[in-house]
Design a protein around this motif. Structure first.
Motif, PDB file in Angstrom:
ATOM      1  N   THR A  14     122.029-112.323 -30.458  1.00 40.58           N
ATOM      2  CA  THR A  14     120.513-111.731 -29.930  1.00 40.58           C
ATOM      3  C   THR A  14     121.483-110.211 -28.760  1.00 40.58           C
ATOM      4  O   THR A  14     121.558-111.036 -28.007  1.00 40.58           O
ATOM      5  CB  THR A  14     119.182-112.265 -29.277  1.00 40.58           C
ATOM      6  OG1 THR A  14     119.231-113.446 -30.611  1.00 40.58           O
ATOM      7  CG2 THR A  14     118.433-112.303 -29.291  1.00 40.58           C
ATOM      8  N   LYS A  15     121.119-109.576 -29.469  1.00 44.44           N
ATOM      9  CA  LYS A  15     120.946-108.549 -28.114  1.00 44.44           C
ATOM     10  C   LYS A  15     119.710-107.994 -27.560  1.00 44.44           C
ATOM     11  O   LYS A  15     118.875-107.692 -27.862  1.00 44.44           O
ATOM     12  CB  LYS A  15     121.660-107.326 -28.577  1.00 44.44           C
ATOM     13  CG  LYS A  15     122.825-107.206 -29.329  1.00 44.44           C
ATOM     14  CD  LYS A  15     124.171-105.784 -29.640  1.00 44.44           C
ATOM     15  CE  LYS A  15     124.920-106.082 -30.354  1.00 44.44           C
ATOM     16  NZ  LYS A  15     125.382-104.821 -30.454  1.00 44.44           N
ATOM     17  N   THR A  22     116.276-106.658 -29.422  1.00 45.52           N
ATOM     18  CA  THR A  22     117.448-104.975 -29.330  1.00 45.52           C
ATOM     19  C   THR A  22     117.692-105.330 -31.187  1.00 45.52           C
ATOM     20  O   THR A  22     117.135-104.649 -31.733  1.00 45.52           O
ATOM     21  CB  THR A  22     117.891-104.276 -29.373  1.00 45.52           C
ATOM     22  OG1 THR A  22     118.722-104.350 -28.935  1.00 45.52           O
ATOM     23  CG2 THR A  22     116.697-104.508 -28.374  1.00 45.52           C
ATOM     24  N   HIS A  23     118.619-106.126 -31.208  1.00 45.48           N
ATOM     25  CA  HIS A  23     118.505-107.031 -32.473  1.00 45.48           C
ATOM     26  C   HIS A  23     119.466-107.923 -32.571  1.00 45.48           C
ATOM     27  O   HIS A  23     119.973-109.383 -31.399  1.00 45.48           O
ATOM     28  CB  HIS A  23     120.637-106.768 -32.492  1.00 45.48           C
ATOM     29  CG  HIS A  23     120.435-105.295 -32.337  1.00 45.48           C
ATOM     30  ND1 HIS A  23     119.964-103.948 -31.198  1.00 45.48           N
ATOM     31  CD2 HIS A  23     121.608-104.047 -32.878  1.00 45.48           C
ATOM     32  CE1 HIS A  23     120.894-102.965 -31.268  1.00 45.48           C
ATOM     33  NE2 HIS A  23     120.806-102.727 -32.279  1.00 45.48           N
ATOM     34  N   LEU A  66     121.396-108.145 -40.228  1.00 47.19           N
ATOM     35  CA  LEU A  66     120.950-107.140 -39.284  1.00 47.19           C
ATOM     36  C   LEU A  66     119.581-107.012 -38.571  1.00 47.19           C
ATOM     37  O   LEU A  66     119.515-106.534 -39.371  1.00 47.19           O
ATOM     38  CB  LEU A  66     122.383-106.838 -38.823  1.00 47.19           C
ATOM     39  CG  LEU A  66     121.897-105.572 -37.494  1.00 47.19           C
ATOM     40  CD1 LEU A  66     121.616-106.259 -36.055  1.00 47.19           C
ATOM     41  CD2 LEU A  66     123.060-104.633 -37.227  1.00 47.19           C
ATOM     42  N   VAL A  67     119.061-107.936 -37.763  1.00 41.49           N
ATOM     43  CA  VAL A  67     117.878-106.932 -37.926  1.00 41.49           C
ATOM     44  C   VAL A  67     117.669-106.832 -36.445  1.00 41.49           C
ATOM     45  O   VAL A  67     117.565-106.753 -35.419  1.00 41.49           O
ATOM     46  CB  VAL A  67     116.712-108.176 -37.904  1.00 41.49           C
ATOM     47  CG1 VAL A  67     115.395-107.772 -37.895  1.00 41.49           C
ATOM     48  CG2 VAL A  67     117.484-109.434 -38.931  1.00 41.49           C
ATOM     49  N   LEU A  68     117.061-105.088 -36.117  1.00 46.46           N
ATOM     50  CA  LEU A  68     116.810-104.062 -35.803  1.00 46.46           C
ATOM     51  C   LEU A  68     114.992-105.180 -35.558  1.00 46.46           C
ATOM     52  O   LEU A  68     114.185-104.408 -36.149  1.00 46.46           O
ATOM     53  CB  LEU A  68     116.419-102.693 -35.724  1.00 46.46           C
ATOM     54  CG  LEU A  68     118.166-102.802 -36.789  1.00 46.46           C
ATOM     55  CD1 LEU A  68     118.270-101.091 -36.037  1.00 46.46           C
ATOM     56  CD2 LEU A  68     119.386-103.227 -34.953  1.00 46.46           C
ATOM     57  N   ILE A  69     114.793-104.940 -33.852  1.00 44.72           N
ATOM     58  CA  ILE A  69     113.375-105.182 -33.500  1.00 44.72           C
ATOM     59  C   ILE A  69     112.764-103.898 -32.523  1.00 44.72           C
ATOM     60  O   ILE A  69     114.027-103.898 -31.973  1.00 44.72           O
ATOM     61  CB  ILE A  69     113.352-106.232 -32.642  1.00 44.72           C
ATOM     62  CG1 ILE A  69     114.480-107.144 -33.920  1.00 44.72           C
ATOM     63  CG2 ILE A  69     111.733-106.292 -32.106  1.00 44.72           C
ATOM     64  CD1 ILE A  69     114.292-109.265 -32.901  1.00 44.72           C
ATOM     65  N   GLN A  71     110.132-101.754 -30.168  1.00 43.95           N
ATOM     66  CA  GLN A  71     108.750-102.870 -29.601  1.00 43.95           C
ATOM     67  C   GLN A  71     107.514-102.247 -30.037  1.00 43.95           C
ATOM     68  O   GLN A  71     106.240-102.233 -29.668  1.00 43.95           O
ATOM     69  CB  GLN A  71     109.039-102.760 -27.870  1.00 43.95           C
ATOM     70  CG  GLN A  71     110.081-103.530 -27.767  1.00 43.95           C
ATOM     71  CD  GLN A  71     109.678-105.256 -28.049  1.00 43.95           C
ATOM     72  OE1 GLN A  71     109.049-105.570 -28.232  1.00 43.95           O
ATOM     73  NE2 GLN A  71     111.098-106.014 -28.388  1.00 43.95           N
ATOM     74  N   ASN A  72     107.541-100.576 -29.955  1.00 44.38           N
ATOM     75  CA  ASN A  72     106.245 -99.827 -29.957  1.00 44.38           C
ATOM     76  C   ASN A  72     106.304 -99.136 -30.866  1.00 44.38           C
ATOM     77  O   ASN A  72     106.724 -97.985 -31.292  1.00 44.38           O
ATOM     78  CB  ASN A  72     106.082 -98.750 -28.257  1.00 44.38           C
ATOM     79  CG  ASN A  72     104.866 -99.347 -27.709  1.00 44.38           C
ATOM     80  OD1 ASN A  72     104.343-100.677 -28.345  1.00 44.38           O
ATOM     81  ND2 ASN A  72     104.868 -98.142 -26.409  1.00 44.38           N
ATOM     82  N   PRO A  73     104.797 -99.139 -32.014  1.00 45.24           N
ATOM     83  CA  PRO A  73     104.610-101.085 -32.731  1.00 45.24           C
ATOM     84  C   PRO A  73     105.987-102.641 -33.259  1.00 45.24           C
ATOM     85  O   PRO A  73     107.155-101.320 -33.292  1.00 45.24           O
ATOM     86  CB  PRO A  73     103.881-100.793 -33.829  1.00 45.24           C
ATOM     87  CG  PRO A  73     104.792 -99.939 -35.142  1.00 45.24           C
ATOM     88  CD  PRO A  73     105.415 -98.456 -33.552  1.00 45.24           C
ATOM     89  N   LEU A  74     105.382-102.859 -32.645  1.00 43.42           N
ATOM     90  CA  LEU A  74     106.435-104.344 -33.221  1.00 43.42           C
ATOM     91  C   LEU A  74     106.974-104.114 -34.475  1.00 43.42           C
ATOM     92  O   LEU A  74     106.033-104.772 -35.202  1.00 43.42           O
ATOM     93  CB  LEU A  74     105.638-105.231 -32.549  1.00 43.42           C
ATOM     94  CG  LEU A  74     106.902-106.794 -32.760  1.00 43.42           C
ATOM     95  CD1 LEU A  74     107.926-106.644 -32.157  1.00 43.42           C
ATOM     96  CD2 LEU A  74     106.184-108.309 -32.571  1.00 43.42           C
ATOM     97  N   ARG A  75     108.093-103.969 -34.347  1.00 50.99           N
ATOM     98  CA  ARG A  75     108.642-104.597 -35.775  1.00 50.99           C
ATOM     99  C   ARG A  75     109.982-104.727 -36.142  1.00 50.99           C
ATOM    100  O   ARG A  75     110.834-104.811 -35.250  1.00 50.99           O
ATOM    101  CB  ARG A  75     108.883-102.431 -36.411  1.00 50.99           C
ATOM    102  CG  ARG A  75     107.080-102.182 -37.385  1.00 50.99           C
ATOM    103  CD  ARG A  75     107.496-100.868 -37.795  1.00 50.99           C
ATOM    104  NE  ARG A  75     107.552 -99.371 -37.171  1.00 50.99           N
ATOM    105  CZ  ARG A  75     107.752 -98.165 -37.511  1.00 50.99           C
ATOM    106  NH1 ARG A  75     108.065 -98.240 -38.355  1.00 50.99           N
ATOM    107  NH2 ARG A  75     107.520 -97.575 -35.982  1.00 50.99           N
ATOM    108  N   PHE A  76     110.031-105.279 -37.077  1.00 50.12           N
ATOM    109  CA  PHE A  76     111.098-105.698 -37.594  1.00 50.12           C
ATOM    110  C   PHE A  76     111.853-105.104 -39.121  1.00 50.12           C
ATOM    111  O   PHE A  76     111.044-105.027 -40.163  1.00 50.12           O
ATOM    112  CB  PHE A  76     111.705-106.975 -37.838  1.00 50.12           C
ATOM    113  CG  PHE A  76     110.421-107.839 -37.252  1.00 50.12           C
ATOM    114  CD1 PHE A  76     111.430-108.480 -36.228  1.00 50.12           C
ATOM    115  CD2 PHE A  76     109.419-108.442 -36.825  1.00 50.12           C
ATOM    116  CE1 PHE A  76     111.347-109.774 -35.116  1.00 50.12           C
ATOM    117  CE2 PHE A  76     109.072-109.510 -35.683  1.00 50.12           C
ATOM    118  CZ  PHE A  76     109.793-109.938 -34.871  1.00 50.12           C
TER     119      PHE A  76
END
Length: 152
Positions: A14-15, A22-23, A66-69, A71-76
């Motif tokens: 997890t990054k 974030t990752h 690999l999932v990018l996260i 924050q505004n809005p919260l999305r995967f």
């Protein structure tokens, strides 16, 4: 033809940036490189080593997600997907022997509890379950799993 196979995943990395993830990397459970067997000298008594017997093997599998996260809005967002494995996956009819399937279904737990109330042990309750369901291939529960669940 729809073939469903089990994929054992593990959260690998997890990054984090400014306290937010974030990752996220999800890798195959066999992603690590195989370890080499340690050699020992048979003439020297102090170098005697015993290897643990295990059925788990590591094959350096490259399958990962690999999932990018954001924050505004919260999305995967799935950024990278590698689904090529270098080992066979678990078929559904062998899934009952895997680690993921060790938890008993609620109906089986209820059955064990009711049999224990009537002072019937785990081995005999397993035999009854096999005869009720029509064979071992329909039960999907091992005797040892019943024994461990009855103790807890």
């Amino acid at each position: 033809m729809d073939i469903k196979l089990a994929l054992m995943l593990k959260k690998a990395q997890t990054k984090v940036w400014n306290g937010y993830a974030t990752h996220k990397y999800l890798r195959c459970s066999k992603a690590a490189k195989p370890q080499h067997k340690r050699m020992f000298d048979s003439l020297c008594e102090s170098s005697v080593m015993t290897n643990r017997k295990t059925t788990f093997t590591q094959t350096d599998c490259k399958a990962q997600i690999l999932v990018l996260i954001t924050q505004n809005p919260l999305r995967f967002v799935v950024h990278n997907w590698i689904d090529v494995h270098n080992h066979p996956l678990i078929d559904p009819f062998n899934r009952d022997l895997s680690k993921i399937s060790r938890k008993l279904p609620f109906a089986t737990q209820q059955f064990i509890h009711r049999m224990s109330i009537n002072r019937i042990g785990t081995v005999k309750s397993h035999r009854c379950l096999v005869s009720f369901k029509g064979g071992h291939h329909n039960v999907m529960v091992l005797k040892t799993t019943l024994k461990t669940s009855a103790g807890s």
